[in-house]
Structures are given as C-alpha cells and as structure tokens.
Scaffold this motif. Sequence first.
Motif, short mmCIF file in Angstrom:
data_model
loop_
_atom_site.label_atom_id
_atom_site.label_comp_id
_atom_site.label_asym_id
_atom_site.label_seq_id
_atom_site.Cartn_x
_atom_site.Cartn_y
_atom_site.Cartn_z
N PHE A 528 0.85 -1.18 0.00
CA PHE A 528 0.00 0.00 0.00
C PHE A 528 0.89 1.24 0.00
CE2 PHE A 528 -2.45 -3.38 1.85
CZ PHE A 528 -3.74 -3.17 1.42
N PHE A 529 0.37 2.30 -0.57
CA PHE A 529 1.03 3.60 -0.50
C PHE A 529 0.19 4.49 0.42
CE2 PHE A 529 2.48 1.94 -4.61
CZ PHE A 529 3.84 2.08 -4.45
N LYS A 530 0.83 5.08 1.43
CA LYS A 530 0.16 5.85 2.44
C LYS A 530 0.76 7.24 2.54
CE LYS A 530 -2.67 2.66 3.89
NZ LYS A 530 -4.14 2.83 3.83
N PRO A 531 0.01 8.18 3.15
CA PRO A 531 0.60 9.50 3.37
C PRO A 531 1.86 9.39 4.20
CG PRO A 531 -1.76 9.55 3.75
CD PRO A 531 -1.40 8.12 3.57
N VAL A 532 2.78 10.29 3.97
CA VAL A 532 4.11 10.17 4.55
C VAL A 532 4.06 10.34 6.06
CG1 VAL A 532 4.69 12.62 4.34
CG2 VAL A 532 6.49 10.91 4.31
N LEU A 533 4.86 9.57 6.76
CA LEU A 533 5.10 9.71 8.19
C LEU A 533 6.52 10.20 8.40
CD1 LEU A 533 3.52 6.36 9.43
CD2 LEU A 533 2.47 8.62 9.52
N GLN A 534 6.76 10.76 9.56
CA GLN A 534 8.10 11.25 9.85
C GLN A 534 9.03 10.13 10.29
OE1 GLN A 534 9.13 14.32 9.14
NE2 GLN A 534 7.07 14.65 8.33
N GLU A 535 8.44 9.03 10.76
CA GLU A 535 9.26 7.93 11.27
C GLU A 535 9.92 7.17 10.12
OE1 GLU A 535 6.12 8.52 12.10
OE2 GLU A 535 6.51 9.42 14.06
N ASP A 536 11.14 6.68 10.37
CA ASP A 536 11.85 5.93 9.33
C ASP A 536 11.20 4.58 9.08
OD1 ASP A 536 14.23 7.61 8.64
OD2 ASP A 536 14.54 7.45 10.80
N CYS A 537 10.80 3.90 10.16
CA CYS A 537 10.29 2.54 10.00
C CYS A 537 9.39 2.22 11.19
CB CYS A 537 11.43 1.55 9.90
SG CYS A 537 10.93 -0.16 9.66
N ILE A 538 8.24 1.60 10.93
CA ILE A 538 7.32 1.19 11.99
C ILE A 538 6.93 -0.27 11.74
CG2 ILE A 538 5.09 1.57 13.09
CD1 ILE A 538 5.22 4.46 12.17
N PHE A 539 7.10 -1.12 12.76
CA PHE A 539 6.65 -2.50 12.72
C PHE A 539 5.40 -2.63 13.59
CE2 PHE A 539 11.19 -2.66 11.94
CZ PHE A 539 11.32 -3.61 10.95
N THR A 540 4.36 -3.24 13.06
CA THR A 540 3.16 -3.52 13.83
C THR A 540 3.06 -5.01 14.07
OG1 THR A 540 2.03 -1.61 12.87
CG2 THR A 540 0.65 -3.30 13.88
N LEU A 541 3.06 -5.41 15.36
CA LEU A 541 3.07 -6.81 15.75
C LEU A 541 1.81 -7.13 16.54
CD1 LEU A 541 6.21 -5.91 15.58
CD2 LEU A 541 6.63 -8.03 16.80
N SER A 542 1.22 -8.27 16.27
CA SER A 542 0.08 -8.77 17.06
C SER A 542 0.40 -10.21 17.44
CB SER A 542 -1.22 -8.68 16.26
OG SER A 542 -1.08 -9.38 15.03
N PRO A 543 1.22 -10.41 18.47
CA PRO A 543 1.63 -11.77 18.83
C PRO A 543 0.50 -12.58 19.43
CG PRO A 543 3.11 -10.09 19.73
CD PRO A 543 1.87 -9.40 19.28
N ASP A 544 0.59 -13.86 19.27
CA ASP A 544 -0.31 -14.79 19.94
C ASP A 544 0.11 -14.91 21.40
OD1 ASP A 544 -0.83 -17.97 20.62
OD2 ASP A 544 -2.45 -17.05 19.49
N ARG A 545 -0.84 -15.26 22.26
CA ARG A 545 -0.54 -15.28 23.69
C ARG A 545 0.48 -16.37 24.04
NH1 ARG A 545 -6.16 -17.76 26.27
NH2 ARG A 545 -6.15 -19.74 25.13
N LYS A 546 0.60 -17.39 23.21
CA LYS A 546 1.57 -18.44 23.48
C LYS A 546 2.90 -18.18 22.76
CE LYS A 546 -2.01 -21.97 24.02
NZ LYS A 546 -2.52 -23.30 23.53
N THR A 547 2.99 -17.06 22.14
CA THR A 547 4.15 -16.78 21.31
C THR A 547 5.27 -16.16 22.13
OG1 THR A 547 2.77 -16.42 19.37
CG2 THR A 547 4.98 -15.52 19.28
N LYS A 548 6.50 -16.54 21.80
CA LYS A 548 7.70 -15.88 22.30
C LYS A 548 8.34 -15.20 21.11
CE LYS A 548 11.28 -18.40 23.45
NZ LYS A 548 12.20 -19.28 24.21
#
Length: 829
Positions: A528-548
């Motif tokens: 996707f192409f989105k409006p620009v953010l000032q941050e260099d890089c953003i990771f979005t994580l949704s871990p499972d409750r049993k996940t390490k």
Amino acid sequence: MAAAWWVSLPLARLLFAAVLALLRAGAFEISLPLGGNITVKIKPGFSFLNTCALHEGKKTYFFEQIINPGQKFQFTFNCSTPEKYWSILVEKNIDCLSGPCPFGDVQLQPPGLPNLNRTFIWEAKANRRVGLELKFFPWLRQILPGDTCPDQIIYNIGSRLGKDRVHIGTFCRNGSVSRVKAQGDAILSLQLPWDSKLATSGVKLESRSSIQRLCIIESTFKGKSSATLMSANYPLGLPEDELMTWQFVLPSSLRADINFINYTKPNCERKYERVEYSLPNYSPDARVLSLDDVQPVNIPGSFNLSLYGCDQDDMKPGFLRLLFKVIVNYPKNEENVTYKIDLIHEKTNLTVYSKSSMNECLICVHSSRNCRPNVTLEYGRTYFVTFLCQNLENIRIIAEQSIVCWNARTCENLFFQLAVPSVLLQLPILIETFTWKIQALEAVNIEIRSSTLKLKQHIPNRDQRCNGSYSYIINGSSPGRSWSLGYFCPVGDIEKIQIKDNVTITLKTFGKRWFNESNAQKGDLKLFFKPVLQEDCIFTLSPDRKTKVYVQTPNWLEGLLPFMSVYWNISVLPKQVARLTFLNERMGITCEKSRAFIYIKEQSAKALETVCRDDNVLPRTLNLRQHFWINITNCKPSAKQQLSLQFLVTFQKNSDLTVIIGVVAGGMAVLAITGLLICYVKKKRKSKRKESHNPVVGVYNTNVNTLLPGRQGIFKKERKKNDSHVYAVIEDVMVYGHLLDNSTRPEMAEVGVYRPFSGPVSTTPPSPPPIRKISKSSDLQESSNMLVTDSEDYTFARHVPENIHNGDLNVNGNGHVGSRNNEQGNSVD
C-alpha cells in the motif's frame, strides 16, 4: 676327373642356393628426381647380428645408405627376410614459404620401395603466423606415446617453435580426429609395416590460415562414440604460455560429456592456467574453468575446448599437461517440451540460466539455433522456450518487477499483491529470487501488510529461524543511504511494516518445497502507499498469547543508521501481560552527535513511559498490560561503534499488579529525583479538565528546597517573595521534592519534569526527542543545530492539551530529566 666333379658339387650347390636367395629377394631400384626435395635412407635395424647384407653391384653394405635428389640406386639383399634387418626412411620437404603450398593428397613417394618397414616424414615449412591444415581420411584416433595400433599404421603430428619441435600427438586410424591445424611448420610422419598394402597416405594438405595458437585438433562425431585426447607434448608439459584448442563437431541431437582423467598444473608467475568452453552455434559467451573444477556434461551440439598456459617460474616451472575423455551419446530423458511464457501483461523481467556446470543445459528461445546457457526475457512480449538438457533441476529463474508511485492521490486508492505471477508458477522451474523494486514520492510512505500468514523475523542466534521454502529480504534505500530491515518469512507476528524510504523486497526460495508452498505466498504480502510519516520505520506486531517473539533492530550487521528512528507497535491480548525483556545490558555506543534513546510507552490514558539514554543501563524486564510502543532512536555513534539491539516479548496471564506497579512507579520516581534511576519511568496522569481561563488548582509542598547552593543567580528574586512556586499542575515526581535537601545532594541542579507523550496513542507513534539545544537567553530562543548537554539548565513545563505534539526530552548523566516546551508551553522563572 670324377673326383674333381665330386669335389665341385658342394660348391655348385652353395652357388645355386645363393642365386635362389637373390632371385627371391629381388633387385630394387630407387630413382629420385632432382627437384623433388625427397631423401631416402635405407637403415639397418637394431639387431646386433645383422646377417643380411645390402648389395650394390659387387659392393656389400651393412650400414645406412642415403639416396639424395637426382640419384639412382640399384640394390639387392643377400637374405630372404630383409624386413627383419632393414628399414626405409623417406623424408620430403614441402615449401609453403616461397610460393603457394602444393595442396592436395600427400603422396607415398617414391614408388617401387622394397617390402620393408617404412617411415614417411613430410615437413611443410610455413611462416610462423600461418597455420597449416591437415585433413585425414579415414579419421584418426589419438593414443599415448609408445602405444601401438592394431594394424601397426601410426601417424605422428608435430610442429616447430623456433628450433624446438613440439609433439602434437600420436594417432591410429579409425577414430574421430578429422583435422589438425598447426601454427608455422607442420611435421607429419607415417609408419607402415613391411607387409602393409596401403597405397595412399590418407592425408591432405588442405589450406593455410592464421590460427593464433599452437594447434587446433578437430574431432568429429556422427553418432554415439568416445575419444581420448591429450595436450601437446604429453606426458611432458605444454610449451610455456601457449594455447591449444580442440574443436568438437557433433549434431545438435547429440550430447557430449567432458571427463578429465589426468592433469598437472605449472608454477605460474604471470597469468594462470585454465580451460575455456565456447559454443559458437549457441552462445557467444565463453565459460572459463579451472582444471580443478567439475567439467561440463550434457553439452548439446558442437563446441570448443581450449587449454591456456601461463608464464612459468624459471626456477621451478612445473608441467601443464592434460589427458581427458569426451563421451558423445544420445540425450537421456531430455526435456523436449516448449514452454510459453507470456509477459505481455506482467511487468516482469526474467533471467533463466543453468546453475550447475555438472549438468550443462541450454535455453533456446523461439529457435533451436538461438540457444545459450542463460537468456534474458523482457516484459511486454511472449516467448517460446525450449530446454536442451536431461532435466530441469539445475535451471533457475531470477525475476524482477518494478512498482512506482509518481502520483500520491492515485496511489492511495490502490494496493498491489507482491506475488509471483501465475505464468511463472506454472513452469517446472525453480524461481531462485523474485525482486520487487518499489519507488514512491517523498510525500508517500510504503506499507507492507501480511495479514493472513504474518511475518516472522529471522534471528538465528536466538533460535528464531526461517525454515520454510521461501523468505523475504527487505531493504530500504534513499539518496545517500541504504539499509537492511532483515530477513523475514511467513507464519509470524508482524502484520505491517511502514517504511519512509524506497523499498526492495526479494523473495528467495529454498529447494523443491517451493513448488508446494508457492500458492500460500500468492495471497500473503500486499503493498500500500500511504501519506508520509516522519518515522523511518514502523513494525506492527500482534503476537499470539503463546508466542515468544524476538525482535532486533534493522541493519543488524552494520548497526542502525545515524539518527534513524524505528518503532514497534505491539498489541497485548485482553487479560494478558506482556513481559518485555532487553537482551542487551546497554546500548553499547558512545554518541558523537546528539543522544540515543529508547522509549517504551503503553497506549492507554494512564500510560507508563520508560525512557533510557545511550549512557544508561537498560531495564531487564518490564510488565506491560496494554498495547505499547517501543521506539529506538539513534545518535551519530563514535567511529566503529554500532547500535544493534535485541529484545524479547513473552506473555503471561493477567494478575492484580496494581499495587506492585504503584510501588515500583513510586520507588522509581524517588530514584529519578535522587539521580540513582537507571532509566526514567513516569506514570502519566490523565487530565480531564476542560479549557478554562482559570488554572487547575494544585498542591504546593512547602518543604521543597528552592534555594539550592551555587545556583542563586538563576532567579532574579527570592521564591518566597514571588508567585513562581505556584504551579497550575504538579507532576508526580514533584511530590518527592521533599526528599531533596542540602545534606542529600548539595550540588544538585534544579529538577525538571519531562512532559509526557501526547496525541492519539493507538495509531500515531510517540515522537522521539528533537536534536536541539535550549538557549540561555531571556526569551529562550530555540537553536536547531545544537544539543542539550548534561551541564545545562532544564526548564519546568506546564501541562498542555493532549492533542498537542510532544515536547523535547533530555536526560542528563545523573538521571535528571528535563523538558522543553513547544510554542504552546510556558517556562517558569
């Protein structure tokens, strides 16, 4: 008289026997023309008991006789088996220097030679830059020097390098060698046994042309066969810094395998020894290999093999020699299918190539004559491709696709699937890499989503590995910098990656499992192409409750780029507590410019914030009950230092930690004030006040020591005589101001308050501290090109509405925390 007769009878018998022997041996005549350039030598054999004499009239000879041009020689032998004792050597010079060469059949001259073992030697003299070609019928078969032929008919071919003679090879009849070209003088010898009925030499002097090498040996195959060949002067070495070539002529329906039986290497001072393969009918590119390499097999059609020498060490030259075998056979289980590759609607460029020389394969496009070991197919066309090889296991495809956004409005309404096109998935060929090169305007951010399988970061030293059939290599780039996000694969916890720079994503496959798992990849990754953010890089994580989950900073090997800021947005399931563990004790850098920070902030109204600077010890473990942000912002580290951090996120069931968190927060606030805190931690108070002209009433602690020693010059009048000590809002840390007294920290500077993150906490990441310095002028003008240093004063700040962007944060070396407002904040004298 009778007695006399009886006496003469034995003598008569002896004379009669001698006449019968002479009659059986016969009389011979050798007559040589004056200008024929032929010399004949009648040579005794190697027997020490030569009882067979050569007679010329009344003369008897037991030694070599030479007949020169223009001479005639009549002779007989006094034995019935002269072939056991005598042989004939015929030498002829062919002049290709002063005039045209006498092209055509090489004749067995002179005629009328006795039935002795005969050796004919022809030496064709030519310019050193000219190559003379000898054509054979029947074709010849090369043998090792010293070996014999079944019919005892042996050919020897040589050349001259200056005064030195070079032995090109020894040959029998009925083989595959159809021609030999020698540079300069060509020397040919033919050995015939005494009982041979051969009337012609089977050799033609065909042409002369420059070959620019020692020799060329042509080997022709019409069907299934094999041939053993060797380098010139074998088993001695190829002359220094020389080149020789074998030309193999075979139909395109046959395949050839090369097998090196024996070789030795010289000691090279300049250049290096090597072999070179070329397929003139298929590919203009040559393949250069070492003698130690595995040599090609399954070569279709005609090709050349060249052996290169080098400049050798004079003290210890060594030997360059090569003995090899070529095996020609019909193809076995060869793909004879033509594949259609339609790239008209796919903006994808392909390179198709044969990976291994052990299984040589040619790729033919549109025609059996347009074949090469590798081909490039450009988008916008349709190709018909045929593979000339036994199987397709070693055929690979490298693909590349470009996605460009030059119009921000148009791009925001589109999304792209980062999937391998179906036309390539239908081929029985492994895709080695597929690369998407994504470019966008500066006003556009690039967002990569993996909502179905989600991505996992490959961190082998923490036993978080990608073991599937494919993975993604993601890199960022912009003018003047390039960096690597890392290696990622499906089935993980990363839903989304947002990048400010241009992006290159390379899908890399691992083995045949790709054919079974490729369909899963097809719908996994979206762009996707989105409006620009000032941050260099953003990771979005949704871990499972049993996940390490292990996480590491981008550009792991080289370290985070200077001044780069990276965010992780990590969700926490209801009734769960996330345990955040840093796997490094410190950041491990010394900043040359600016400071490096780590921020941890929960995404809730009463957010817990943790701030660590580059010279702080990192917290071991933090318990976080809400979705939270992690931000790592780099400075410009000192030379040869890099910021590379790893942390771990695990989950446990929620429990009543209110009391524990309150105690910890209070204790950490005390430590922050006393300068003993490792990292600054602040629990944010949610302000629900409405905008009003009247300030919110706070509590004033009269026990605070406002007159610290050595700092009297800061205030123009005493605090007890003005209203500067009346605060609209008092932060939590100020509650512990009574702990400060002259006995505890007499040298302590005034304590400032860090203004918490503001704005939406769920979608917008908190801002890192600006790289600026507070001016000491009365109007507190900001200077954007300087940094706050540990020795400078910090100002106090009032609360501002939560929709205003964050202020600036600086943490000094003693654990003091200071804050500087933006234009809407006010400073207190």
